[in-house]
Design a protein around this motif. Structure first.
Motif, PDB file in Angstrom:
ATOM      1  N   THR A  30      -9.635  66.402   9.800  1.00 14.09           N
ATOM      2  CA  THR A  30      -9.658  67.078  10.642  1.00 14.09           C
ATOM      3  C   THR A  30     -10.783  68.141  11.022  1.00 14.09           C
ATOM      4  O   THR A  30     -11.614  68.937  12.234  1.00 14.09           O
ATOM      5  CB  THR A  30      -8.471  67.593  12.222  1.00 14.09           C
ATOM      6  N   ARG A  31     -10.565  69.707   9.831  1.00 12.90           N
ATOM      7  CA  ARG A  31     -11.453  70.502  10.001  1.00 12.90           C
ATOM      8  C   ARG A  31     -12.793  70.378   9.222  1.00 12.90           C
ATOM      9  O   ARG A  31     -13.293  71.313   9.067  1.00 12.90           O
ATOM     10  CB  ARG A  31     -10.476  70.945   8.311  1.00 12.90           C
ATOM     11  N   LEU A  32     -13.497  68.865   9.210  1.00 13.50           N
ATOM     12  CA  LEU A  32     -14.625  68.312   9.054  1.00 13.50           C
ATOM     13  C   LEU A  32     -14.689  68.273  11.013  1.00 13.50           C
ATOM     14  O   LEU A  32     -13.852  68.198  12.233  1.00 13.50           O
ATOM     15  CB  LEU A  32     -14.628  67.566   9.119  1.00 13.50           C
ATOM     16  N   PRO A  33     -16.008  69.418  11.139  1.00 14.93           N
ATOM     17  CA  PRO A  33     -17.390  68.701  12.465  1.00 14.93           C
ATOM     18  C   PRO A  33     -16.217  67.039  12.968  1.00 14.93           C
ATOM     19  O   PRO A  33     -17.147  66.708  12.355  1.00 14.93           O
ATOM     20  CB  PRO A  33     -18.160  69.377  12.501  1.00 14.93           C
ATOM     21  N   HIS A  34     -16.064  67.023  14.155  1.00 15.06           N
ATOM     22  CA  HIS A  34     -15.951  65.814  14.774  1.00 15.06           C
ATOM     23  C   HIS A  34     -16.423  65.052  16.235  1.00 15.06           C
ATOM     24  O   HIS A  34     -15.568  66.592  16.960  1.00 15.06           O
ATOM     25  CB  HIS A  34     -14.474  64.992  13.768  1.00 15.06           C
ATOM     26  N   TRP A  35     -16.022  64.152  16.606  1.00 18.18           N
ATOM     27  CA  TRP A  35     -16.584  63.881  17.815  1.00 18.18           C
ATOM     28  C   TRP A  35     -16.145  62.528  18.013  1.00 18.18           C
ATOM     29  O   TRP A  35     -16.600  61.799  17.009  1.00 18.18           O
ATOM     30  CB  TRP A  35     -17.091  64.663  18.053  1.00 18.18           C
ATOM     31  N   PHE A  36     -15.348  61.791  18.931  1.00 19.14           N
ATOM     32  CA  PHE A  36     -15.440  60.701  18.641  1.00 19.14           C
ATOM     33  C   PHE A  36     -15.284  60.134  20.637  1.00 19.14           C
ATOM     34  O   PHE A  36     -15.291  61.090  21.668  1.00 19.14           O
ATOM     35  CB  PHE A  36     -14.537  59.796  18.174  1.00 19.14           C
ATOM     36  N   GLY A  37     -16.143  59.292  20.618  1.00 26.38           N
ATOM     37  CA  GLY A  37     -15.975  58.524  22.319  1.00 26.38           C
ATOM     38  C   GLY A  37     -16.960  57.138  22.466  1.00 26.38           C
ATOM     39  O   GLY A  37     -16.625  55.981  21.410  1.00 26.38           O
TER      40      GLY A  37
END
Length: 202
Positions: free
Chosen positions: A161-168
């Motif tokens: 989660t240190r990588l840019p992330h998003w989920f939806g």
């Protein structure tokens, strides 16, 4: 006394049997003589049972339950057995329904999440940790660094989660998923067969 120590709930249930028997009999308009004839239990024993002078036993209660045509539990009023199910309370976080599945604190936390179709505008973020996602139903859009992925039901993903992330949601409908999250970067360990070692070349 029978010399057996009972819990407070059981002791209370036993003391309430007599009054319950008398109330049931009188509500039905049955006399002690009639009940004695139907059960084969003497009137004096029935009377002492109702007044609490005689400890209720299975041999006495079964014929009475049969005569009144009621379940034995109705005569005894046995304490309820504890419910083994875990009652979980869903939380609403930023329009999402989040159900914590992990009751104790620890490095790994598990959640069931329901994301609405309206959660479809990417807002990537970063933070410490490691996350594992499993899609139960719907279609999950996952943006991870330069990757833009769509996961179907039955598919899983894991990432730092240190990588840019998003989920939806993809916008087609809500998404139901399981999430395992380790705040300190713990990964989920999956037991697998060791990879077959290649034979040395001659």
């Amino acid at each position: 006394m029978d010399g057996v120590e009972h819990s407070p709930d059981i002791a209370r249930a036993l003391t309430e049997v007599g009054p319950r028997l008398k109330r049931l009999r009188t509500e039905r308009g049955v006399t002690l003589a009639a009940l004695s004839e139907a059960t084969g239990i003497s009137k004096s024993t029935l009377s002492r049972l109702e007044s609490g002078g005689r400890r209720p036993s299975l041999e006495l209660l079964l014929p009475i339950a049969q005569a009144h045509q009621v379940p034995l539990d109705e005569l005894v009023g046995a304490p309820e057995v504890g419910d083994p199910r875990i009652r979980l309370t869903p939380k609403h976080v930023n329009g999402n329904v989040v159900l914590p599945l992990t009751r104790q604190t620890g490095p790994l936390q598990t959640f069931k999440m329901v994301l609405p179709a309206s959660r479809n505008t990417p807002e990537p973020c970063t933070h410490e940790g490691y996350e594992w996602l499993y899609v139960l139903s719907g279609r999950l859009r996952l943006i991870l660094a330069d990757h833009d992925l769509v996961l179907e039901a039955g598919e899983a993903a894991e990432f730092d989660t240190r990588l840019p992330h998003w989920f939806g949601s993809t916008g087609d409908g809500p998404v139901e998923l399981l999430s395992l999250f380790g705040r300190q970067g713990e990964r989920m360990h999956v037991r697998a067969k060791p990879r077959a070692r290649s034979k040395p070349q001659d």
